[in-house]
Design a protein around this motif. Structure first.
Motif, short mmCIF file in Angstrom:
data_model
loop_
_atom_site.label_atom_id
_atom_site.label_comp_id
_atom_site.label_asym_id
_atom_site.label_seq_id
_atom_site.Cartn_x
_atom_site.Cartn_y
_atom_site.Cartn_z
N LEU A 155 48.56 12.64 18.17
CA LEU A 155 47.76 12.71 19.39
C LEU A 155 48.25 13.88 20.24
N PRO A 156 47.35 14.61 20.89
CA PRO A 156 47.76 15.81 21.66
C PRO A 156 48.69 15.44 22.81
N ALA A 157 49.84 16.08 22.82
CA ALA A 157 50.83 15.80 23.87
C ALA A 157 50.37 16.39 25.19
N GLY A 158 50.62 15.66 26.27
CA GLY A 158 50.30 16.13 27.61
C GLY A 158 48.85 15.93 28.00
N ARG A 159 47.98 15.61 27.03
CA ARG A 159 46.56 15.41 27.36
C ARG A 159 46.09 14.00 27.01
N THR A 160 47.00 13.17 26.51
CA THR A 160 46.63 11.83 26.04
C THR A 160 47.13 10.78 27.02
N PHE A 161 46.25 9.83 27.35
CA PHE A 161 46.61 8.75 28.27
C PHE A 161 46.05 7.43 27.72
N PHE A 162 46.82 6.35 27.86
CA PHE A 162 46.41 5.01 27.44
C PHE A 162 46.13 4.19 28.70
N LEU A 163 44.93 3.65 28.79
CA LEU A 163 44.49 2.91 29.97
C LEU A 163 44.12 1.49 29.58
N HIS A 164 43.97 0.66 30.62
CA HIS A 164 43.50 -0.72 30.45
C HIS A 164 44.33 -1.45 29.39
N TYR A 165 45.66 -1.33 29.53
CA TYR A 165 46.58 -2.05 28.65
C TYR A 165 46.36 -1.64 27.20
N ASN A 166 46.27 -0.29 27.00
CA ASN A 166 46.14 0.35 25.68
C ASN A 166 44.77 0.14 25.05
N PRO A 217 47.09 -15.87 19.49
CA PRO A 217 47.46 -15.28 20.80
C PRO A 217 46.74 -13.95 21.06
N THR A 218 46.90 -13.48 22.28
CA THR A 218 46.21 -12.25 22.70
C THR A 218 46.69 -11.08 21.85
N PRO A 219 45.75 -10.34 21.23
CA PRO A 219 46.15 -9.21 20.38
C PRO A 219 46.68 -8.04 21.23
N GLU A 220 47.50 -7.22 20.56
CA GLU A 220 47.95 -5.96 21.13
C GLU A 220 47.20 -4.83 20.46
N ILE A 221 46.85 -3.79 21.24
CA ILE A 221 46.05 -2.67 20.75
C ILE A 221 46.97 -1.46 20.60
N SER A 222 46.81 -0.72 19.51
CA SER A 222 47.53 0.54 19.31
C SER A 222 46.57 1.57 18.74
N TRP A 223 46.92 2.87 18.91
CA TRP A 223 46.03 3.97 18.53
C TRP A 223 46.80 4.98 17.68
N THR A 224 46.13 5.56 16.71
CA THR A 224 46.69 6.65 15.91
C THR A 224 45.58 7.65 15.62
N LYS A 225 46.03 8.90 15.40
CA LYS A 225 45.13 9.95 14.93
C LYS A 225 45.40 10.13 13.45
N ILE A 226 44.38 9.86 12.64
CA ILE A 226 44.61 9.77 11.20
C ILE A 226 45.10 11.10 10.64
N SER A 227 44.58 12.21 11.13
CA SER A 227 44.90 13.50 10.52
C SER A 227 46.02 14.24 11.24
N GLY A 228 46.70 13.62 12.16
CA GLY A 228 47.77 14.31 12.86
C GLY A 228 48.24 13.49 14.05
#
Length: 1279
Positions: A296-307, A283-294
């Protein structure tokens, strides 16, 4: 080197306390400052002229020059380039030249005698929106479940285009977790489905600068399962791309982009970081993001195009890290790591260097502190020239990013450029050093008013300039001490801050700017206003549909501020509906509907603050209720007095029945049976929700209370009175008002006041202590006691002396408060002195100005009301003129020392004196003086008569002016001819001696009207004209002929012939043998050859004539007189043929005959038979059908063989064909389009007749579309 660096930093910190950046007023000398320039990367529209901005200020105003690609750009020698006046802005006309010829790197230079400023390098490039390269895209056939990428590959544009996918109907293609667009514009399918089949996958590129859109060729995609692919392989083999022939099963994710397990990305500080991971799988995979060393910056991070896209805006160095994207479905997961590095173009740490204004001998620094990655280099220039190549200056020292100035001297003003650059960009900044000696000035407008809300912060400006920099000190009111401490803060820019403003902070403030060259003061005002508060907020309401609802919003605000009430519904504007009524403090909604439900907000705005409140409205279904009767409320009952004190008592009561109308308020009244028995007075009001009131009372009153209830219908009857409540006597709380002192005689002083009422006396034995003393002597008060009176007369006082007065109320229980001091004057007396140094100054021949010295105050002996000037004309300066004794008076109120005497007679002798007057009367006159008025212009001559008119000459006689106003020096005669249209001809002028009273004018034009102007003159000038018009001699030939008359019942009809040129023609008549010189009556008859004289009396004879008149009714021509006699008894015989009743009768008879003829004609048409009709009756077609009942149309029928029409032709309902003298004429048969020709050439067709009335009489035929065959037959018949 590090030690030198530390020393420079310490010196910068020290000098920073001495000098701050200042804006130099433009009226002072200063080097140039660039105020506007185009951006560094300047993309232009190739369809419009190129405008490259460069504006600068300075004193003197700078001149401008440009470089292009590093060399001088000669603007004057390029006909397509124009530089705006007083500006450096370039305008390039591209109508005659290609835009490409003007692309390049531009730099602007602004210079004056104090320095040179330069702009950034402006890279000018034209916007490009190229077309897609033509290509043939083969259809794509894919197996269901596989991944797919549809490439876009848009043409490279400047700036890059915006990509989106649409179909043939310009509808965006739907996207999801499975189908999405990548950052480069390609369309990715993680797995395809049968519904993805379509032939209109179209990629569009929008170029924003030119607002153009380019379109790629449509892509045809067919998604088939394996069986369908095998069946259709042959059809698509030659021109179809086939993907994934093997069967597709579910599979774990793999990344389509990026490839591999890791990648790198570089981004610049302050830019936007965008990373994307697009995976395929089923089935269609889901995408997720992490910052390895900390995190993600709050207030400046946005997820587009269905993550699938991670966006971080305003990137900083802290965003350099490893980022992991994970694609996951039920069968597994896959990871990709993106290592992000952050570089930085140069950026300011504490802002660009600031302009310096230094006094001679002062110190200062220019600091160019910036950072970047990699570390940028710093270079300095002076007036656009590298500083190492500039003239040496011992007061200047360059330390890396800092220039230190020590003991600057006059003439060392310049503009310094700081350039900071690395691999990713540069910063260029201009900062001038201006060496000036200038005393302080305050730039904030004088008497500026600052307004602030109570308990808010107040900031009062004192923008100043001076060199050396002025020191600012603030004072309030009397300037007893400077403002400093916890409540006040003075900022470095001179602004005074009051952290929490209170009412006592209102007032006048003075800011003092001081340096070694001078001091400057400026005054401003602070007003502390009361805050705006909503006292009664709107409440939650539940209302039935169709009812009305009221939201109240009562507000308190500062009375000096203008409030504005705004209502919102659900945070938006109120609907535009007349059912919503907005008043000052309420919102009313009538005939409520379900759409009215919502949250209502009232907002009260002033210019300084606002307050708001909300309430919700719920609408429910209406329930039938019986009719409600609204009435006045019943009176309150059970009045009770509690909490009794000397000056107060609490009153309670029980409300009566409201009678279906809520009680809005209660009115409490009282009766004072001690002082005003039987009179009820309003005491206070309380809201309708309360049943108690705390009443403040006065001493020595016998109170009885009653209460009235008020609702929307009106007030109730008063309640039964309460029991009596007596307050104890006390000393008076107040003193009489309106205390004043005045005199009725020159030696008395009347002291009066407004007495207290019995209610105000507070006790028995009311009397008054009256006190007075002379103001100037500061003596003891003289006191008397006065009872039952409101005035006291002090006798034996000096005349008009100021007194201080006091009146105090006293009763048996003590004295009132200390009274205020009033002022008054003892009685006035007549002034005893006259004004001195009285003199008159002649302004012109009719105006004189009188001056005098004011009379001393102590000699006026009263309130100065003003001065009066008495003046009279003694006589004219001509010989033998009698004296005139009528006096004129001019009054000048107040303390005037001069006055104007208008309307005087020229060339006359005047006498005058001046007197002062007060409230008592006038003082003695000043010594009478005289003055002579100079000559003026004379009045018009008294008469202008014409005598001895001849064919070409006449004599004018006149009398001298009545008002000569001087010595007559001569006369001026002007004259000019006037034609029949009253147009004036050339003007002739004759000068005459003073002793002449007549003149004969020869050589005048025969029978021409002349206008004469005569004026007298003195040495002052000519006076007004007297005018006269005359014709030297009338034309003997009369323009009238064949004058006759006829007498009828309506009057006498006068007829004539006229061949004259004059336009003003009149009939004049007068009774024959009338007594005296009776005037001729006239009637204007312009443009006519006859006129009816009405109103002539029977039995009298009249003289009648025709005349022409010129300008001002000058008689020009006259006809012979007629003698018209009106018979005493007019003939009464009547010609019946001319009577109205006879004519009306004849018309009625003729109309009746006409109607009968029409009826007979109609009957004959209905009943008669014609040859064709007989043939129809004899040979009736068996298929003939009558008129249809449903649509009133006629069907086809056949005639005999000889007259059988062609197919499609139509005949009238009665079957007749109209025959006329010209059977082959189509004009007589209407349009002719429906008619047909028979085989023998005869015409039969749809009969229309020659008139519309005939069509109507014979009925309307059904219309049908014209047949092409019929049209061809008609054309053939013409041929």
């Amino acid at each position: 080197m590090e030690r030198r660096r530390m020393e420079a930093v310490l010196l910068v910190l020290f000098l920073g306390h001495l000098v701050t950046a200042l804006d130099v007023p433009l009226d002072l000398p200063q080097p140039p400052t660039i105020t506007q320039e185009s951006p560094k990367d300047y993309i232009i529209d190739p369809r419009e002229n190129i405008i490259i901005h460069c504006e600068a200020k300075g004193k003197p105003h700078p001149s401008f020059s440009w470089t292009r690609n590093g060399t001088h750009f000669d603007v004057d020698n390029d006909p397509n380039v124009n530089m705006k006046a007083h500006s450096g802005t370039l305008v390039v006309d591209i109508s005659r030249e290609k835009v490409e010829n003007y692309e390049g790197v531009y730099q602007c230079t602004a210079r004056n005698k104090h320095g040179t400023a330069v702009s950034n390098n402006i890279v000018v490039r034209q916007s490009r929106s190229p077309l897609w390269s033509k290509e043939k895209i083969k259809p794509i056939v894919v197996q269901e479940g596989v991944s797919l990428v549809l490439p876009c590959r848009p043409p490279a544009g400047l700036p890059p285009p915006i990509i989106f996918w649409m179909d043939n109907n310009f509808q965006r293609l739907p996207q999801s977790r499975r189908v999405s667009q990548s950052l480069n514009g390609d369309l990715y399918f993680s797995n395809v489905r049968r519904e993805d089949s379509r032939n209109d996958y179209i990629c569009y590129a929008r170029f924003p600068h030119t607002q153009t859109i380019q379109q790629k060729q449509p892509i045809n995609v067919r998604v088939l399962n394996l069986d369908a692919i095998n069946d259709t392989m042959a059809d698509f083999y030659n021109d179809t791309d086939l993907f994934s022939e093997a069967p597709v099963d579910e599979r774990r994710p793999t990344f389509l982009i990026p490839s591999g397990t890791s990648s790198t990305k570089m981004v610049l500080r302050g830019h936007v970081l965008e990373m994307e991971c697009i995976a395929e799988g089923l089935p269609t995979p889901e995408i997720s993001w992490t910052k390895i060393s900390g995190d993600l910056p709050a207030g400046r991070t946005f997820f587009l195009h269905y993550n699938k896209t991670l966006r971080i805006v305003d990137v900083s160095e802290s965003d350099a890290a490893d980022y992991r994207c994970t694609a996951k479905n039920q069968l597994g997961a896959v990871h990709h790591t993106i290592r992000v590095s952050v570089k930085a173009a140069p950026y300011w740490i504490s802002g660009p260097p600031r302009n310096l204004v230094l006094a001679p001998g002062e110190n200062g620094t220019l600091t160019c502190m910036a950072s970047g990655t990699p570390k940028p280099s710093v270079t300095w220039a002076m007036n656009g020239i590298p500083i190492e190549n500039s003239p040496k200056d011992v007061s200047r020292k360059v330390e890396d990013d800092t220039i230190i100035f020590t003991g600057v001297q006059t003439g060392s003003s310049a503009v310094y450029q700081c350039n900071i650059s690395n691999d990713y960009g540069y910063l260029l900044s201009n900062a001038f050093v201006n060496v000036l000696s200038e005393p302080p000035r305050v730039l904030t407008p004088a008497n500026k008013v600052y307004q602030v809300i109570k308990n808010h912060q107040a900031m009062i400006d004192c923008a100043s300039f001076g060199s050396p920099i002025p020191k600012i000190t603030w004072f309030k009111g009397s300037r007893s001490m400077s403002l400093d401490g916890d409540y006040y803060i003075t900022h470095n820019n001179g602004t005074l801050e009051i952290y929490v403003a209170q009412a006592q902070n209102s007032g006048k403030y003075t800011c003092v700017a001081r340096n070694s060259l001078g001091i400057y003061e400026n005054h401003v005002h602070l007003e502390v206003k009361e805050p705006t508060r909503i006292l009664k907020q709107p409440e939650y309401k539940v209302v039935q549909r169709g009812r009305s609802v009221v939201f109240e919003c009562k507000v308190k605000h500062d009375p000096s501020l203008i409030p504005t009430m705004t209502w919102l519904k659900d945070d938006g504007e109120l609907p535009d509906d007349e059912r919503l009524i907005v008043d000052n403090d309420s919102l009313t909604i009538t005939e409520v509907t379900e759409n009215d439900a919502g949250v209502y907000t009232c907002i009260m705005n002033t210019t300084l603050d606002h307050d708001s409140a909300t309430a919700e409205l719920t609408v429910v279904e209406a329930t039938p209720t019986p009719a409600v009767i609204h009435e006045h409320p019943d009176p309150p009952t059970d009045l009770e007095l509690t909490d009794q004190k000397k000056r107060s008592v609490q009153l309670t009561w029980t409300p009566g029945d409201e009678h279906n109308s809520p009680i809005q308020k209660f009115l409490i009244q009282y009766e004072d049976s001690l002082h005003h028995r039987g009179h009820w007075h309003n005491l206070t009001e309380v809201p309708g929700t309360r049943t108690t009131a705390h009443l403040k009372l006065s001493p020595y009153v016998h109170y009885t209370f009653r209460v009235l209830a008020l609702n929307a219908i009106g007030p109730s009857r008063p309640s039964f009175p309460s029991r009596m409540y007596r307050t104890d006597p006390a000393a008076p709380d107040e003193n009489p008002t309106g205390v004043e002192g005045f005199g009725t005689e020159h030696n008395n002083l009347v002291i009066s006041w407004k007495p207290l009422s019995g209610f105000q006396a507070n006790g028995p034995g009311l009397h008054y202590k009256v006190m007075w003393r002379q103001k100037a002597l500061d003596s003891d008060w003289t006191t008397v006691t006065v009872a039952n009176n409101s005035k006291f007369v002090v006798v034996g006082t000096p005349t008009f002396v100021p007194y201080e007065l006091k009146v105090q109320a006293v009763n048996d229980h003590g004295e009132g408060p200390e009274p205020k001091i009033a002022e008054g004057y003892s009685g006035e007396d007549l002034p005893i002195a006259a004004p001195e140094n009285v003199q008159a100054i002649i302004v012109n021949s009719t105006l004189a100005k009188v001056h005098w010295d004011p009379v001393p105050f102590h000699l006026i002996r009263g309130h100065l009301k003003g001065y009066k000037v008495y003046y009279w004309r003694k006589h004219s300066l001509h010989k033998h003129n009698p004296d005139h004794m009528e006096k004129d008076i001019l009054t000048f109120s107040g303390n005037h020392t001069h006055g104007m005497l208008p309307g005087l007679h020229p060339f006359s002798l005047y006498s005058f004196n001046v007197r002062v007057f007060n409230g008592k009367g006038e003082g003695p006159p000043s010594p009478t003086q005289q003055f002579k008025m100079p000559e003026g212009v004379p009045g018009p001559p008294t008469s202008l008569l014409v005598s001895n008119p001849n064919l070409d000459s006449l004599t004018l006689e006149w009398g001298p002016p009545h008002d000569r106003n001087g010595h007559i020096t001569g006369y001026t005669l002007k004259y000019q001819p006037v034609n029949n249209s009253n147009e004036l001809g050339p003007l002739e002028e004759v000068a005459l001696a003073a002793n002449e009273t007549s003149i004969t004018l020869p050589n005048l034009k025969y029978s021409t009207r002349y206008k004469f102007y005569l004026s007298a003159k003195t040495v002052t000038g000519p006076g007004p004209d007297i005018t006269q018009e005359v014709v030297p001699v009338m034309d003997e030939a009369s323009p009238f002929g064949n004058v006759s008359y006829a007498v009828g019942d309506d009057g006498a009809l006068i007829s004539w012939e006229y061949w004259g040129l004059e336009k003003n023609v009149y009939v004049e008549y007068v009774v024959k043998d009338s007594e005296g010189e009776e005037e001729w009556q006239k009637e204007l008859v312009n443009g006519s050859q006859n006129f009816m004289l009405k109103g002539l009396k029977e039995g009298l004879s009249y003289r009648v004539r025709l005349v022409t008149k010129g300008h001002q009714d000058q008689l020009l021509h006259c006809s012979e007189e007629l003698l018209v006699t009106v018979p005493a008894v007019a003939s009464r015989q009547v010609d019946i043929a001319t009577q109205g009743w006879f004519i009306g009768l004849m018309c009625a008879i003729a109309l009746l005959i006409l109607i009968l003829l029409i009826i007979c004609f109609i009957q004959r048409n209905k009943g008669g038979k014609y040859p064709v009709k007989e043939k129809e009756d004899a040979h009736t077609d068996p298929e003939f059908q009558p008129m249809k009942d449903d649509d009133c149309t006629f069907v086809e029928y056949s005639d005999n063989e000889d007259h059988k029409p062609l197919k499609g032709s139509r005949t009238p309902s009665n079957g007749t064909v109209k025959r006329d003298d010209s059977d082959d004429s189509l004009v007589d048969y209407g349009e002719g389009g429906d008619g047909q020709f028979n085989e023998d050439g005869s015409f039969i067709g749809q009969y229309s007749g020659k008139s519309a009335s005939r069509d109507t009489a014979e009925g309307h035929e059904s219309s049908e579309a014209p047949s092409p065959i019929n049209a061809m037959n008609s054309l053939n018949s013409f041929v």
